[in-house]
Design a protein around this motif. Structure first.
Motif, PDB file in Angstrom:
ATOM      1  N   TRP A 105      -2.048   1.548  -9.333  1.00 51.88           N
ATOM      2  CA  TRP A 105      -2.264   1.864  -8.246  1.00 51.88           C
ATOM      3  C   TRP A 105      -4.042   2.263  -7.759  1.00 51.88           C
ATOM      4  O   TRP A 105      -3.928   2.746  -7.708  1.00 51.88           O
ATOM      5  N   LYS A 106      -4.778   0.744  -6.458  1.00 49.20           N
ATOM      6  CA  LYS A 106      -5.778   1.629  -6.425  1.00 49.20           C
ATOM      7  C   LYS A 106      -6.033   1.313  -5.141  1.00 49.20           C
ATOM      8  O   LYS A 106      -5.894   0.726  -4.434  1.00 49.20           O
ATOM      9  N   ARG A 107      -7.458   1.852  -4.777  1.00 50.66           N
ATOM     10  CA  ARG A 107      -8.047   2.151  -3.973  1.00 50.66           C
ATOM     11  C   ARG A 107      -9.261   1.038  -4.161  1.00 50.66           C
ATOM     12  O   ARG A 107      -9.821   0.719  -4.853  1.00 50.66           O
ATOM     13  N   MET A 108      -9.247   0.074  -2.302  1.00 50.65           N
ATOM     14  CA  MET A 108     -10.226  -0.751  -2.466  1.00 50.65           C
ATOM     15  C   MET A 108     -11.443  -0.434  -3.233  1.00 50.65           C
ATOM     16  O   MET A 108     -12.272  -1.221  -3.508  1.00 50.65           O
ATOM     17  N   GLY A 109     -11.799   0.762  -2.432  1.00 48.09           N
ATOM     18  CA  GLY A 109     -13.866   1.492  -3.108  1.00 48.09           C
ATOM     19  C   GLY A 109     -13.422   1.075  -4.754  1.00 48.09           C
ATOM     20  O   GLY A 109     -14.773   1.003  -4.701  1.00 48.09           O
ATOM     21  N   ASP A 110     -12.616   1.504  -5.448  1.00 44.20           N
ATOM     22  CA  ASP A 110     -12.307   2.229  -6.335  1.00 44.20           C
ATOM     23  C   ASP A 110     -11.765   0.639  -7.670  1.00 44.20           C
ATOM     24  O   ASP A 110     -12.025   0.379  -8.808  1.00 44.20           O
ATOM     25  N   GLN A 116       1.065  -0.770   0.187  1.00 42.84           N
ATOM     26  CA  GLN A 116       0.135  -0.031   0.350  1.00 42.84           C
ATOM     27  C   GLN A 116       0.948   1.598  -0.446  1.00 42.84           C
ATOM     28  O   GLN A 116       1.978   1.160   0.333  1.00 42.84           O
ATOM     29  N   HIS A 117       0.522   2.894  -0.612  1.00 40.77           N
ATOM     30  CA  HIS A 117       0.848   3.441  -0.880  1.00 40.77           C
ATOM     31  C   HIS A 117      -0.309   4.686  -0.921  1.00 40.77           C
ATOM     32  O   HIS A 117      -0.882   4.131  -2.295  1.00 40.77           O
ATOM     33  N   ASP A 118      -0.312   6.096  -0.009  1.00 46.11           N
ATOM     34  CA  ASP A 118      -1.101   6.584  -0.210  1.00 46.11           C
ATOM     35  C   ASP A 118      -2.249   5.766  -0.016  1.00 46.11           C
ATOM     36  O   ASP A 118      -4.081   6.403  -1.179  1.00 46.11           O
ATOM     37  N   ASN A 119      -3.039   4.771   1.234  1.00 47.64           N
ATOM     38  CA  ASN A 119      -3.839   4.291   0.552  1.00 47.64           C
ATOM     39  C   ASN A 119      -4.614   3.414  -0.714  1.00 47.64           C
ATOM     40  O   ASN A 119      -5.529   3.162  -0.819  1.00 47.64           O
ATOM     41  N   LYS A 120      -3.653   3.355  -1.855  1.00 45.40           N
ATOM     42  CA  LYS A 120      -3.470   2.083  -2.853  1.00 45.40           C
ATOM     43  C   LYS A 120      -2.551   1.186  -2.660  1.00 45.40           C
ATOM     44  O   LYS A 120      -1.823   1.154  -2.359  1.00 45.40           O
ATOM     45  N   ILE A 121      -3.493   0.099  -3.213  1.00 48.82           N
ATOM     46  CA  ILE A 121      -2.996  -1.255  -3.679  1.00 48.82           C
ATOM     47  C   ILE A 121      -2.353  -1.512  -4.387  1.00 48.82           C
ATOM     48  O   ILE A 121      -2.992  -1.442  -6.111  1.00 48.82           O
TER      49      ILE A 121
END
Length: 294
Positions: free
Chosen positions: A110-115, A12-17
């Motif tokens: 890099w993806k946020r969980m919600g996206d 994770q980086h900046d709340n992205k996976i």
């Protein structure tokens, strides 16, 4: 059934996976995104394997890795192939966040969980990220409490009989434990259905579940009785643990043992372990009946 052990890294980086898109491969993974990782080879530790895979497939070095979970996954292209997924949370070095893909991948995001679009992910990645039901996880088995369980019981010393069973090995598996007080009275029993895994994993999981229950009722001194000579000798330090998935559960047991005054392991003959064996068969019979009627 064949079995392979592989690693996955949740970075994770900046709340992205970080997700990598497969360029080729089997039909079930081609063109889909997955977590980076790689296979654990003979005489290789899972932590070393995941760091090696990140260097090869993403061109990055990690600063920290932390065990997150261990899951079992059946290959959708080959139902006779089972993967044991050793999942790590990883942190990249601040100066090493430029992704360089291997030939197995053609894109990264890099993806946020919600996206995250679930139809763009491999099935194993859906399970690891908790977006799909997981049939088996060594850290979070489906716990099934059975009869003779006095939640108000608190004793300082107990014998715990444990057993694990797999119908197929690997196959549908369950773990069971029975806790007895100093008068040999049953004060608690329980177990877990584990999904598709091996007999050895089920035996280890039974010890873990029994130890968790002992902590819940305040036991300080535990004497385990089990008919798996392998587990008894490995927990007593006589045999080395060479299987990565067994080492994960063993380490979890050893961490929990630190909360007790004393924990011992004694091998007993199968005929003296009928109580725990009965719990295992009860769970497996119940699950088989559910499958037949469902």
């Amino acid at each position: 059934m064949k079995q392979k052990v592989t690693t996955k890294a949740v970075i994770q980086h900046d709340n992205k996976i970080l997700l990598l898109r497969r360029k080729g491969g089997r039909p079930s993974i081609r063109g889909l995104y997955e977590l980076p990782g790689g296979r654990v080879h003979m005489n290789q530790q899972p932590e070393d394997a995941v760091q090696h895979a990140l260097r090869i497939h993403a061109g990055v070095a990690v600063e920290h890795v932390h065990l997150k979970d261990v899951l079992s996954f059946l290959d959708p292209d080959d139902r006779e192939l089972q993967y044991v997924l050793v999942v790590y949370e990883a942190t990249l070095k601040p100066t090493d966040r430029t992704i360089e893909l291997s030939e197995e991948y053609d894109k990264y995001v890099w993806k946020r969980m919600g996206d995250i679009q679930q139809n763009k992910l491999t099935q194993s990645t859906l399970q690891v990220l908790g977006l799909q039901d997981v049939p088996f996880g060594t850290s979070t088995p489906q716990k099934i409490e059975t009869q003779n369980d006095d939640s108000n019981t608190s004793i300082s010393r107990a014998d715990i009989f444990t057993d694990g069973g797999s119908r197929g090995n690997p196959g549908p598996s369950a773990s069971g434990f029975v806790v007895l007080n100093e008068r040999s009275e049953i004060i608690s029993e329980g177990g877990a259905y584990l999904g598709i895994t091996t007999n050895d994993v089920a035996e280890y999981q039974a010890v873990y579940l029994g130890l968790v229950r002992a902590q819940e009722i305040g036991v300080r001194i535990v004497s385990f009785k089990l008919d798996s000579q392998l587990v008894a000798n490995q927990m007593n330090g006589i045999y080395d643990i060479k299987s990565p998935d067994l080492a994960i559960i063993s380490n979890r047991i050893k961490e929990l043992m630190k909360k007790f005054d004393k924990v011992t392991f004694t091998h007993v003959r199968r005929e003296y372990n009928t109580l725990a064996d009965g719990v295992v068969n009860k769970i497996l019979d119940s699950r088989e009946q559910q499958n037949n009627t469902g």
